[in-house]
Design a protein around this motif. Structure first.
Motif, PDB file in Angstrom:
ATOM      1  N   PRO A  85     -37.764  69.588  59.234  1.00  0.00           N
ATOM      2  CA  PRO A  85     -37.846  68.288  58.459  1.00  0.00           C
ATOM      3  C   PRO A  85     -36.692  68.341  57.646  1.00  0.00           C
ATOM      4  O   PRO A  85     -35.966  69.521  57.582  1.00  0.00           O
ATOM      5  CB  PRO A  85     -39.169  68.667  57.758  1.00  0.00           C
ATOM      6  CG  PRO A  85     -39.268  70.053  57.419  1.00  0.00           C
ATOM      7  CD  PRO A  85     -38.595  70.692  58.706  1.00  0.00           C
ATOM      8  N   CYS A  86     -36.563  67.470  56.681  1.00  0.00           N
ATOM      9  CA  CYS A  86     -35.634  67.288  55.745  1.00  0.00           C
ATOM     10  C   CYS A  86     -36.350  66.412  54.576  1.00  0.00           C
ATOM     11  O   CYS A  86     -37.263  65.777  54.718  1.00  0.00           O
ATOM     12  CB  CYS A  86     -34.447  66.813  56.038  1.00  0.00           C
ATOM     13  SG  CYS A  86     -34.493  65.056  56.315  1.00  0.00           S
ATOM     14  N   HIS A  87     -35.619  66.597  53.344  1.00  0.00           N
ATOM     15  CA  HIS A  87     -36.306  65.517  52.303  1.00  0.00           C
ATOM     16  C   HIS A  87     -35.149  64.598  52.240  1.00  0.00           C
ATOM     17  O   HIS A  87     -33.870  64.965  51.955  1.00  0.00           O
ATOM     18  CB  HIS A  87     -36.654  66.412  51.022  1.00  0.00           C
ATOM     19  CG  HIS A  87     -37.788  67.006  51.152  1.00  0.00           C
ATOM     20  ND1 HIS A  87     -37.831  68.496  51.743  1.00  0.00           N
ATOM     21  CD2 HIS A  87     -39.046  66.735  50.695  1.00  0.00           C
ATOM     22  CE1 HIS A  87     -39.087  68.709  51.502  1.00  0.00           C
ATOM     23  NE2 HIS A  87     -39.783  67.927  51.024  1.00  0.00           N
ATOM     24  N   LEU A  88     -35.550  63.230  52.033  1.00  0.00           N
ATOM     25  CA  LEU A  88     -34.434  62.224  51.853  1.00  0.00           C
ATOM     26  C   LEU A  88     -34.883  61.675  50.545  1.00  0.00           C
ATOM     27  O   LEU A  88     -36.153  60.945  50.624  1.00  0.00           O
ATOM     28  CB  LEU A  88     -34.245  61.245  52.993  1.00  0.00           C
ATOM     29  CG  LEU A  88     -33.533  61.771  54.308  1.00  0.00           C
ATOM     30  CD1 LEU A  88     -33.667  60.734  55.303  1.00  0.00           C
ATOM     31  CD2 LEU A  88     -32.184  62.323  53.832  1.00  0.00           C
ATOM     32  N   ARG A  89     -34.349  61.952  49.550  1.00  0.00           N
ATOM     33  CA  ARG A  89     -34.893  61.661  47.891  1.00  0.00           C
ATOM     34  C   ARG A  89     -36.573  62.083  48.198  1.00  0.00           C
ATOM     35  O   ARG A  89     -36.394  63.158  48.336  1.00  0.00           O
ATOM     36  CB  ARG A  89     -34.952  60.120  48.006  1.00  0.00           C
ATOM     37  CG  ARG A  89     -33.550  59.205  48.426  1.00  0.00           C
ATOM     38  CD  ARG A  89     -32.693  59.158  46.925  1.00  0.00           C
ATOM     39  NE  ARG A  89     -31.358  58.505  47.379  1.00  0.00           N
ATOM     40  CZ  ARG A  89     -30.293  58.965  47.553  1.00  0.00           C
ATOM     41  NH1 ARG A  89     -29.995  60.419  47.310  1.00  0.00           N
ATOM     42  NH2 ARG A  89     -29.314  58.266  47.996  1.00  0.00           N
ATOM     43  N   ASP A  90     -37.304  61.178  47.854  1.00  0.00           N
ATOM     44  CA  ASP A  90     -38.547  61.723  47.685  1.00  0.00           C
ATOM     45  C   ASP A  90     -39.590  62.067  48.901  1.00  0.00           C
ATOM     46  O   ASP A  90     -40.705  62.047  48.816  1.00  0.00           O
ATOM     47  CB  ASP A  90     -39.580  61.138  46.689  1.00  0.00           C
ATOM     48  CG  ASP A  90     -39.328  59.353  46.817  1.00  0.00           C
ATOM     49  OD1 ASP A  90     -38.871  59.176  47.720  1.00  0.00           O
ATOM     50  OD2 ASP A  90     -39.952  59.000  45.989  1.00  0.00           O
ATOM     51  N   LYS A  91     -38.892  61.470  50.196  1.00  0.00           N
ATOM     52  CA  LYS A  91     -39.752  61.315  51.320  1.00  0.00           C
ATOM     53  C   LYS A  91     -39.491  62.622  52.108  1.00  0.00           C
ATOM     54  O   LYS A  91     -38.250  63.139  52.497  1.00  0.00           O
ATOM     55  CB  LYS A  91     -38.926  60.103  52.330  1.00  0.00           C
ATOM     56  CG  LYS A  91     -39.670  58.980  51.600  1.00  0.00           C
ATOM     57  CD  LYS A  91     -39.085  57.858  52.783  1.00  0.00           C
ATOM     58  CE  LYS A  91     -39.841  56.424  52.236  1.00  0.00           C
ATOM     59  NZ  LYS A  91     -39.284  55.268  52.965  1.00  0.00           N
ATOM     60  N   PHE A  92     -40.738  63.067  52.887  1.00  0.00           N
ATOM     61  CA  PHE A  92     -40.716  64.085  53.750  1.00  0.00           C
ATOM     62  C   PHE A  92     -40.461  63.517  55.089  1.00  0.00           C
ATOM     63  O   PHE A  92     -41.214  62.459  55.622  1.00  0.00           O
ATOM     64  CB  PHE A  92     -42.159  64.814  53.692  1.00  0.00           C
ATOM     65  CG  PHE A  92     -41.856  65.905  54.618  1.00  0.00           C
ATOM     66  CD1 PHE A  92     -41.877  67.254  54.374  1.00  0.00           C
ATOM     67  CD2 PHE A  92     -42.512  65.726  55.939  1.00  0.00           C
ATOM     68  CE1 PHE A  92     -41.898  68.192  55.107  1.00  0.00           C
ATOM     69  CE2 PHE A  92     -42.743  66.764  56.877  1.00  0.00           C
ATOM     70  CZ  PHE A  92     -42.377  68.057  56.518  1.00  0.00           C
ATOM     71  N   VAL A  93     -39.337  63.907  55.745  1.00  0.00           N
ATOM     72  CA  VAL A  93     -38.715  63.111  56.901  1.00  0.00           C
ATOM     73  C   VAL A  93     -38.736  64.114  58.059  1.00  0.00           C
ATOM     74  O   VAL A  93     -38.618  65.544  58.116  1.00  0.00           O
ATOM     75  CB  VAL A  93     -37.405  62.614  56.575  1.00  0.00           C
ATOM     76  CG1 VAL A  93     -36.879  62.082  58.067  1.00  0.00           C
ATOM     77  CG2 VAL A  93     -37.482  61.549  55.497  1.00  0.00           C
ATOM     78  N   LEU A  94     -39.044  63.579  59.444  1.00  0.00           N
ATOM     79  CA  LEU A  94     -38.766  64.591  60.467  1.00  0.00           C
ATOM     80  C   LEU A  94     -37.334  64.488  61.095  1.00  0.00           C
ATOM     81  O   LEU A  94     -36.960  63.150  61.213  1.00  0.00           O
ATOM     82  CB  LEU A  94     -40.000  64.326  61.574  1.00  0.00           C
ATOM     83  CG  LEU A  94     -41.326  64.737  61.474  1.00  0.00           C
ATOM     84  CD1 LEU A  94     -42.036  64.277  60.146  1.00  0.00           C
ATOM     85  CD2 LEU A  94     -41.915  64.613  62.678  1.00  0.00           C
ATOM     86  N   ARG A  95     -36.745  65.671  61.536  1.00  0.00           N
ATOM     87  CA  ARG A  95     -35.323  65.348  62.119  1.00  0.00           C
ATOM     88  C   ARG A  95     -35.533  65.582  63.440  1.00  0.00           C
ATOM     89  O   ARG A  95     -36.108  66.685  63.994  1.00  0.00           O
ATOM     90  CB  ARG A  95     -34.533  66.483  61.496  1.00  0.00           C
ATOM     91  CG  ARG A  95     -34.170  66.010  60.239  1.00  0.00           C
ATOM     92  CD  ARG A  95     -33.364  67.337  59.576  1.00  0.00           C
ATOM     93  NE  ARG A  95     -31.991  67.590  60.011  1.00  0.00           N
ATOM     94  CZ  ARG A  95     -31.635  68.162  61.005  1.00  0.00           C
ATOM     95  NH1 ARG A  95     -32.371  68.826  61.732  1.00  0.00           N
ATOM     96  NH2 ARG A  95     -30.293  68.111  61.413  1.00  0.00           N
ATOM     97  N   PHE A  96     -34.979  64.729  64.547  1.00  0.00           N
ATOM     98  CA  PHE A  96     -35.020  64.696  66.028  1.00  0.00           C
ATOM     99  C   PHE A  96     -33.530  65.040  66.498  1.00  0.00           C
ATOM    100  O   PHE A  96     -32.993  63.988  66.265  1.00  0.00           O
ATOM    101  CB  PHE A  96     -35.709  63.689  66.497  1.00  0.00           C
ATOM    102  CG  PHE A  96     -36.128  63.811  68.080  1.00  0.00           C
ATOM    103  CD1 PHE A  96     -37.177  64.540  68.500  1.00  0.00           C
ATOM    104  CD2 PHE A  96     -35.054  63.425  69.071  1.00  0.00           C
ATOM    105  CE1 PHE A  96     -37.234  64.852  69.825  1.00  0.00           C
ATOM    106  CE2 PHE A  96     -35.204  63.457  70.147  1.00  0.00           C
ATOM    107  CZ  PHE A  96     -36.356  64.021  70.757  1.00  0.00           C
ATOM    108  N   ALA A  97     -33.176  66.134  66.595  1.00  0.00           N
ATOM    109  CA  ALA A  97     -31.732  66.488  67.047  1.00  0.00           C
ATOM    110  C   ALA A  97     -31.667  66.634  68.376  1.00  0.00           C
ATOM    111  O   ALA A  97     -32.313  67.645  69.101  1.00  0.00           O
ATOM    112  CB  ALA A  97     -31.273  67.526  65.880  1.00  0.00           C
ATOM    113  N   ILE A  98     -30.674  66.046  68.960  1.00  0.00           N
ATOM    114  CA  ILE A  98     -30.526  66.162  70.505  1.00  0.00           C
ATOM    115  C   ILE A  98     -29.631  67.732  70.456  1.00  0.00           C
ATOM    116  O   ILE A  98     -28.508  67.542  69.904  1.00  0.00           O
ATOM    117  CB  ILE A  98     -29.761  65.156  70.952  1.00  0.00           C
ATOM    118  CG1 ILE A  98     -30.301  63.850  70.807  1.00  0.00           C
ATOM    119  CG2 ILE A  98     -29.405  65.396  72.590  1.00  0.00           C
ATOM    120  CD1 ILE A  98     -31.753  63.824  71.620  1.00  0.00           C
ATOM    121  N   CYS A  99     -30.166  68.370  71.021  1.00  0.00           N
ATOM    122  CA  CYS A  99     -29.405  69.875  70.956  1.00  0.00           C
ATOM    123  C   CYS A  99     -28.983  70.560  72.259  1.00  0.00           C
ATOM    124  O   CYS A  99     -27.834  70.906  72.426  1.00  0.00           O
ATOM    125  CB  CYS A  99     -30.078  70.879  70.213  1.00  0.00           C
ATOM    126  SG  CYS A  99     -30.667  70.677  68.540  1.00  0.00           S
TER     127      CYS A  99
END
Lengths: 482, 482
Positions: free
Chosen positions: B439-453
């Motif tokens: 995950p990451c935090h964008l400002r106050d939001k908990f966000v899921l990161r989907f990275a093509i790896c």
């Protein structure tokens, strides 16, 4: 590219041929600066090229400019380790290709990478008979980490020591700024220490003072004490001593049993840099040279020099891992309440300069298992014996002299006579390109260093090298008289 | 150990089987902290063990604790590159096993290692269409160097900038001490920058200030200017801006065309960290994101992330190489009179933190030639297309939202609703162990990161991942309502 296209076996053949035939290659290249650029295109190709074309170019473009560090005629610098078990492990390391770090509150980036490193560093610590405090075990406060180089280990130790003294002083006098403290910090090292020590001070922004070594090129209590008294009288804050076991110039040993107690008394961090010589401490007959390590806060040596583990693998231990992590974690409050850095979970991100890391402990695991401790001891002993053989050959010729005690695999020697004479000798040796040596300066003397380096070096190579050096020495002496 | 005993081909088979079968392995390990130690002996063996025993132990001991970064179900962090050409080159690099540095007044440690690096960094710079000033050529003042990681590159840039401003101020006011200057130095970075940037400041002993990013998570002129004015009014000395192209959280881009001119006007060093996104600039359609690099003093990105070159290989360029070497050389006087660091002879020791270095440019050479620029561009484009595919799948489901513009191979998304809801979703995803996300935090939001790896990821894997995420999302939404 599909795995079935893997050209690995061709490369294995190339590598095996290279290493089997290395004795036949000139040890030292015969190229001029800038030789390579005209040999290759000015830009990357747009379309793919064949593997065979690259392999062919290796012999045309790369090999003519390679100094063959693993040639049995290479006697320069110190050894850089190489062994098949280590090469095998490195292939695996590349294929797994994980980036070994932990994310905060996560145990995910690759547990095996971290855990094998902790356990291998304990294995290695036990091989050296390090005091138990340096081991992680499952409950210890200390532990080991694989750094990229001894330079990094020194820098990390300096930063940890800098943070520790700054926090201690600020706890006593909260009005002190970091800058006010840093301005007064001073660290000590022997005048024989590697240049990377002074460089660590440059990076860390603290003063470094060289302590004059004694007649055997060792840092002793009296000279250190003198510098300390002067600096304290001038209002400086001594915070770190970097002691060297096995200096680069002549493999001298700072006197830990004298320097250690001073560090304890003055509350200075003691870091030990045993980059080259450290590997020898796995042999009981050399372990006494490490006596005094119990006074140290951190200890480092390079298995990638003399323990058959390919570069890079620099082994560093600390007694209190929170001292290291404290220097890198951004939030010291977090540190105090964290259970992350227990004996079970280690976040090596906070132990080093880079954040990412290769799965380097595989190399230790393969090397320890495929050689066994006895195999590694035999490797060390062979090198030391070959050094003594060379030493005795030199001593039999009264025109030459030995310039420092031969303890490990390094012999410092010279023709009796002027520096000019010896510079001429070295030039002849390296121009002949049959063997490769580098020099050093011991006080005002220009000295030749003969370091046993290659895993393939045998008595006959040492004999050949000596006869070659003696002949060129005769030429130089004749030229001087003429 | 004789070369004929080389077990390389067995390892090649193991590696090929591992990579061919990686899709069948659970991407994410199912072990508890401390799992490994009880599985292996407490000490290294005295006698050698067989290679086969180690290979067998790999599956029993190591693999269960490995997070498989190259699995096509791995969508966490950013990619770490892997390719056969790079693995082949790394085998060769290990076998040659030279330590690539120059000794003072010598051109000996391995000319090919240094020269290939200089030329490969020129190739790569041309692929990115870097301004000519960053290239070494045969007469240029700039040039490239391979660092181990972007963190090291940032630190090296910071140290160079620190030295440069210190010398400038001391030239104008010789009475100023280094400590007096360092106390007032301040560097800037976006609040979206990687933690390694702030950490570089911690190591270098200078203040670092985070500039609030704008609505698109970019550093802009106005916020930077405001901080500058405040700090200058308070007597501080701004000396460095670290701009990020492709932030770790959401792959946002600082506004170089705004920030660059401010750096010029204020005589501040501009370092650009494009660790992940930099590889994409080899595609003409993405090159515009690098506009403004002409204002920079140093630029860095990681071919070991997205350009099919195995870790470690972090590419760094500077416009004036004497700025870098000046920060590390102990004697600045020596620097001025030296002809060593010309376009012909580069001493990379003075460009980096460690002194020793592997022959890493072989990896670039093999990868550039065996893929061609077109092959590398195709790799980038495929990843970006897969990210857009995932983005469009998410957008088709109104219960989800996209949280940042998708430019490269990263999609930031979440369930519309609370952070708690999204934390529950991520937990279900990672517990199911079919795919792996962070995950990451964008400002106050908990966000899921989907990275093509992965190099092996295809449209079907992305489709599978989305359906899996959507199902788990439905479970989470049902559980919330219940």
């Amino acid at each position: 590219m599909d795995a079935s296209e893997y050209l690995g076996k061709e490369m294995v053949d190339y590598v095996a041929d290279y290493l089997e035939g290395i004795e036949g290659r000139p040890v030292y290249p015969n190229v001029e600066p800038g030789y390579l650029r005209p040999l290759i295109p000015t830009e990357a190709p747009q379309e793919p090229e064949a593997f065979e074309d690259i392999i062919n170019d290796l012999e045309k473009i790369i090999m003519p400019g390679v100094t063959h560090w693993h040639s049995p005629y290479f006697f320069a610098y110190f050894p850089t380790a190489s062994s098949y078990p280590s090469l095998l492990a490195d292939m695996l390391c590349g294929a797994i290709g994980c980036i070994g770090f932990h994310t905060i509150n996560s145990y995910a980036a690759s547990p095996a990478c971290t855990e094998l490193e902790t356990v291998m560093m304990d294995w290695l610590g036990k091989m050296l008979q390090l005091p138990e405090e340096f081991l992680a075990g499952t409950t210890g406060e200390g532990g080991g980490v694989i750094q990229g180089s001894a330079s990094e280990a020194t820098l990390v130790a300096l930063l940890a020591a800098r943070t520790k003294v700054t926090r201690r002083l600020q706890a006593a006098s909260p009005e002190l700024t970091q800058a006010a403290i840093m301005e007064k910090l001073v660290a000590y090292f022997s005048d024989q220490a590697h240049s990377s020590v002074e460089r660590a001070g440059l990076i860390g922004g603290v003063q470094m003072k060289a302590i004059p070594s004694d007649g055997k090129f060792a840092m002793r209590a009296s000279a250190l004490q003198e510098a300390l008294e002067q600096d304290k009288a001038a209002g400086l804050i001594p915070f770190l001593v970097v002691a060297t076991l096995g200096t680069t110039s002549c493999c001298s040993f700072d006197n830990l049993l004298e320097v250690g107690p001073i560090c304890k008394k003055e509350d200075m961090w003691l870091h030990i840099d045993a980059a080259y010589a450290g590997s020898a401490f796995i042999c009981p007959e050399f372990r006494h040279l490490l006596n005094g390590v119990e006074f140290a806060d951190s200890f480092n040596f390079n298995p990638h020099k003399w323990l058959l583990v390919n570069f890079d693998c620099s082994a560093m231990w600390v007694k209190k891992r929170t001292d290291l992590t404290g220097a890198f974690k951004l939030d010291p409050v977090y540190l105090k309440h964290s259970h992350q850095d227990s004996g079970l979970i280690t976040d090596y991100r906070h132990w080093q300069i880079p954040l990412g890391r290769r799965f380097r402990s595989l190399k230790l695991w393969f090397v320890f298992r495929m050689f066994g401790v006895k195999g590694l001891q035999a490797h060390i002993r062979k090198h030391v014996q070959l050094a003594h053989k060379f030493e005795s050959l030199v001593r039999q010729d009264s025109r030459f002299e030995i310039c420092a005690e031969v303890t490990m695999g390094l012999v410092c020697f010279r023709l009796k006579g002027s520096n000019q004479l010896n510079e001429a000798l070295l030039q002849r040796i390296n121009n002949a390109k049959k063997i490769h040596l580098v020099p050093c300066h011991l006080r005002d003397k220009f000295v030749l260093r003969f370091a046993i380096c290659s895993g393939m070096v045998e008595s006959a190579h040492v004999q050949f090298a000596w006869e070659h050096i003696r002949e060129l020495g005769e030429d130089v002496l004749r030229a001087e008289k003429a």
